[in-house]
Design an enzyme around this catalytic site. Structure first.
Site, PDB file in Angstrom:
ATOM      1  N   HIS A 198      27.450  18.264   3.107  1.00 58.79           N
ATOM      2  CA  HIS A 198      26.906  17.025   2.114  1.00 58.79           C
ATOM      3  C   HIS A 198      25.607  17.077   1.664  1.00 58.79           C
ATOM      4  O   HIS A 198      24.723  16.791   2.433  1.00 58.79           O
ATOM      5  CB  HIS A 198      27.249  15.768   3.196  1.00 58.79           C
ATOM      6  CG  HIS A 198      26.945  14.386   2.545  1.00 58.79           C
ATOM      7  ND1 HIS A 198      27.816  13.454   2.924  1.00 58.79           N
ATOM      8  CD2 HIS A 198      25.922  14.044   1.949  1.00 58.79           C
ATOM      9  CE1 HIS A 198      27.415  12.374   2.205  1.00 58.79           C
ATOM     10  NE2 HIS A 198      26.136  12.574   1.738  1.00 58.79           N
ATOM     11  N   HIS A 235      22.493  15.939  -1.324  1.00 57.99           N
ATOM     12  CA  HIS A 235      22.015  15.191  -2.619  1.00 57.99           C
ATOM     13  C   HIS A 235      21.097  15.981  -3.371  1.00 57.99           C
ATOM     14  O   HIS A 235      19.888  16.199  -2.731  1.00 57.99           O
ATOM     15  CB  HIS A 235      21.474  13.731  -2.528  1.00 57.99           C
ATOM     16  CG  HIS A 235      22.361  12.924  -1.749  1.00 57.99           C
ATOM     17  ND1 HIS A 235      23.315  12.007  -2.617  1.00 57.99           N
ATOM     18  CD2 HIS A 235      22.729  12.565  -0.630  1.00 57.99           C
ATOM     19  CE1 HIS A 235      24.160  11.414  -1.664  1.00 57.99           C
ATOM     20  NE2 HIS A 235      23.877  11.596  -0.480  1.00 57.99           N
ATOM     21  N   LEU A 236      21.176  16.486  -4.526  1.00 54.78           N
ATOM     22  CA  LEU A 236      20.325  17.247  -5.472  1.00 54.78           C
ATOM     23  C   LEU A 236      19.729  16.598  -6.393  1.00 54.78           C
ATOM     24  O   LEU A 236      18.671  17.202  -6.885  1.00 54.78           O
ATOM     25  CB  LEU A 236      21.049  18.493  -5.641  1.00 54.78           C
ATOM     26  CG  LEU A 236      21.234  19.725  -4.778  1.00 54.78           C
ATOM     27  CD1 LEU A 236      22.073  20.974  -5.508  1.00 54.78           C
ATOM     28  CD2 LEU A 236      20.127  20.145  -4.253  1.00 54.78           C
ATOM     29  N   HIS A 285      32.404   7.775   2.452  1.00 55.92           N
ATOM     30  CA  HIS A 285      31.439   7.029   3.016  1.00 55.92           C
ATOM     31  C   HIS A 285      31.885   5.870   3.773  1.00 55.92           C
ATOM     32  O   HIS A 285      32.148   4.775   3.017  1.00 55.92           O
ATOM     33  CB  HIS A 285      30.238   6.351   1.823  1.00 55.92           C
ATOM     34  CG  HIS A 285      29.081   5.551   2.185  1.00 55.92           C
ATOM     35  ND1 HIS A 285      27.755   6.183   2.270  1.00 55.92           N
ATOM     36  CD2 HIS A 285      29.087   4.674   3.034  1.00 55.92           C
ATOM     37  CE1 HIS A 285      26.765   5.343   3.068  1.00 55.92           C
ATOM     38  NE2 HIS A 285      27.650   4.415   3.493  1.00 55.92           N
ATOM     39  N   HIS A 310      28.885  11.870   7.183  1.00 56.65           N
ATOM     40  CA  HIS A 310      27.846  11.123   7.878  1.00 56.65           C
ATOM     41  C   HIS A 310      28.047  10.101   9.060  1.00 56.65           C
ATOM     42  O   HIS A 310      27.665   9.134   9.037  1.00 56.65           O
ATOM     43  CB  HIS A 310      26.474  10.728   7.268  1.00 56.65           C
ATOM     44  CG  HIS A 310      26.891   9.883   5.948  1.00 56.65           C
ATOM     45  ND1 HIS A 310      27.893   8.875   5.849  1.00 56.65           N
ATOM     46  CD2 HIS A 310      26.468  10.030   4.664  1.00 56.65           C
ATOM     47  CE1 HIS A 310      27.907   8.319   4.825  1.00 56.65           C
ATOM     48  NE2 HIS A 310      27.312   9.128   4.095  1.00 56.65           N
ATOM     49  N   ALA A 318      17.009   4.240   0.915  1.00 55.84           N
ATOM     50  CA  ALA A 318      17.661   4.833   1.806  1.00 55.84           C
ATOM     51  C   ALA A 318      17.877   6.233   1.676  1.00 55.84           C
ATOM     52  O   ALA A 318      18.268   6.815   0.751  1.00 55.84           O
ATOM     53  CB  ALA A 318      19.072   4.435   2.211  1.00 55.84           C
ATOM     54  N   ASP A 342      23.227  15.322   4.484  1.00 55.79           N
ATOM     55  CA  ASP A 342      22.904  14.383   3.785  1.00 55.79           C
ATOM     56  C   ASP A 342      21.453  14.111   3.236  1.00 55.79           C
ATOM     57  O   ASP A 342      20.698  13.076   3.304  1.00 55.79           O
ATOM     58  CB  ASP A 342      23.296  12.879   4.566  1.00 55.79           C
ATOM     59  CG  ASP A 342      23.539  11.486   3.639  1.00 55.79           C
ATOM     60  OD1 ASP A 342      23.504  11.906   2.434  1.00 55.79           O
ATOM     61  OD2 ASP A 342      23.683  10.535   3.960  1.00 55.79           O
ATOM     62  N   LYS A 357      34.488  11.998  -3.883  1.00 55.41           N
ATOM     63  CA  LYS A 357      33.728  10.971  -3.172  1.00 55.41           C
ATOM     64  C   LYS A 357      34.204   9.441  -3.272  1.00 55.41           C
ATOM     65  O   LYS A 357      34.252   8.942  -4.500  1.00 55.41           O
ATOM     66  CB  LYS A 357      32.168  11.374  -3.431  1.00 55.41           C
ATOM     67  CG  LYS A 357      31.291  10.473  -2.648  1.00 55.41           C
ATOM     68  CD  LYS A 357      31.475  10.889  -1.156  1.00 55.41           C
ATOM     69  CE  LYS A 357      30.246   9.835  -0.188  1.00 55.41           C
ATOM     70  NZ  LYS A 357      29.584  10.389   0.386  1.00 55.41           N
TER      71      LYS A 357
HETATM   72  O1  DOR Z   1      20.809   7.265   2.971  1.00 49.89           O
HETATM   73  C1  DOR Z   1      21.403   7.679   2.225  1.00 49.89           C
HETATM   74  N1  DOR Z   1      21.033   8.124   0.955  1.00 49.89           N
HETATM   75  N2  DOR Z   1      22.736   7.540   2.259  1.00 49.89           N
HETATM   76  C2  DOR Z   1      23.695   7.570   1.285  1.00 49.89           C
HETATM   77  O2  DOR Z   1      24.815   7.293   1.401  1.00 49.89           O
HETATM   78  C3  DOR Z   1      23.161   7.802  -0.189  1.00 49.89           C
HETATM   79  C4  DOR Z   1      21.653   8.684  -0.090  1.00 49.89           C
HETATM   80  C5  DOR Z   1      21.364   8.777  -1.287  1.00 49.89           C
HETATM   81  O3  DOR Z   1      21.730   9.058  -2.224  1.00 49.89           O
HETATM   82  O4  DOR Z   1      20.060   8.366  -1.408  1.00 49.89           O
HETATM   83 ZN    ZN Z   2      25.060  10.917   1.248  1.00 50.68          ZN
END
Ligand code: DOR
Ligand code: ZN
Length: 348
Positions: free
Chosen positions: A14, A16-17, A137, A175, A264, A248, A100
């Protein structure tokens, strides 16, 4: 005596790029230690179709520095207008590893997510037929539900009914942050697993709120009380193959984090392996680290574990890593575990 630990090269289930300058800056941080990662599709606009995933994959490969190897495992962002045929074709062509599900409004860039599960039922049924996993999620988004209860309420009111309805659907609860989530996944019948992040093993809600608000610890699902953190640590280090690593790691620039309405996400790509070795050692479970980072994820997704290895060495002096990385969009703060780390990944 130096302690050394050699593991099959880990994967991140999991990640995020992002895109553009941010992608170019954060990709090497993951590729340095990880062979593969499941790439989250919550770009703006999101990665919805097989064609979107193909184009995003090409941008990721173009951003990979020379000399590094990395395989992105692509996902599609489920919307209420997703076409089941497009999903099936993307799967058949080997383009996507999972789909997702973001409940609309649950987190960063989730506005195009699902409001009414009934509207995506044909897609979910197709996925169950072809064996394509759904990454979830797991939080409800109703204004009246307390943010600390949103995962638990999701399990009871969404996940359990959904799995009863479509029992063959392969589900990864992403997560997981609560004891309730851990218990659910451990005890559920059928095909289910859960990813656990690095940061949720290391922080609880006190870290966010005691002694001043710490925006770099704010993520979603938000960290819960220490008893839940304890349950996550026990599950991650238990050797149960249903629980495996999904960092994550989610970069946001410092000005977007340190703001009156901070984004977040915790950026853990840089020091995740050092953090995990620390946690597993504290739990007396270094022998379980390889399963969590390198074996259970591939098994769940029907892939072979990596042949290559990485070696961690426990140093006398704390390991050093940058407090923040520079990106074309601005600096991104690296997750601060709050104490020194002593396990270092040897250069390959
Ligand atoms: O903390 C998070 N950041 N939770 C998520 O589900 C998405 C992620 C984000 O893309 O920044
Ligand atoms: Zn995430």
């Amino acid at each position: 005596m130096t302690q050394r630990l050699t593991l099959r090269r880990p994967d991140d289930w999991h990640l995020h790029l992002r895109d553009g300058a941010m992608l170019r800056a954060v990709l090497p941080e993951t590729a340095r230690h990880f062979a593969r990662a499941i790439i989250m599709p919550n770009l703006v606009p999101p990665v919805v179709t097989g064609a979107d995933a193909t184009a995003y994959r090409a941008r990721i490969m173009a951003a990979l520095p020379k000399g590094m190897t990395f395989s992105p495992l692509m996902t599609l962002y489920l919307t209420e207008s997703t076409d089941p045929h497009d999903v099936a074709a993307a799967h058949a062509a080997g383009l996507v590893t999972a789909v997702k599900l973001y409940p609309a409004g649950a987190t960063t860039n989730s506005a195009s997510g699902v409001r009414d599960l009934a509207r995506v039922r044909p897609v979910l049924e197709t996925m169950a037929e072809i064996g394509l996993p759904l990454c979830i999620h797991g939080e409800v988004t109703h204004a009246e539900v307390d943010i600390f209860d949103r995962e638990k309420v999701f399990l009871d009111t969404v996940l359990e009914p959904l799995r009863r309805d479509i029992p063959n659907l392969k589900v990864t609860l992403e997560h997981v942050t609560t004891r309730d989530g851990i218990d659910y996944v451990r005890e559920a019948s059928g095909d289910i697993g859960a990813t656990i992040t690095t940061h949720h093993l290391m922080i609880n809600r006190n870290h966010i709120l005691v002694g001043g608000i710490k925006p770099h610890y704010y993520c979603l699902p938000v960290a819960k009380r220490a008893t839940h953190q304890e349950a996550l640590r026990k599950a991650a280090t238990s050797g149960n193959p249903r629980f495996f690593l999904g960092t994550d790691s989610a970069p946001h620039t410092d000005d977007n984090k340190e703001s009156a309405c901070g984004c977040a996400g915790c950026f853990t790509a840089t020091n995740t392996m050092a953090c995990l070795a620390h946690v597993f050692e504290e739990e007396g479970a270094l022998d379980k680290l390889e399963g969590f980072t390198s074996l259970f994820g591939p098994a769940r997704y029907g892939l072979a574990p990596n042949d290559a290895t990485i070696t961690l060495v426990k140093e006398e002096a704390p390991v050093t890593y940058p407090a923040r990385i520079e990106t074309g969009d601005g600096p991104v703060t690296v997750f601060d575990p709050g104490h020194p780390l002593f396990w270092r990944v040897l250069d390959q």
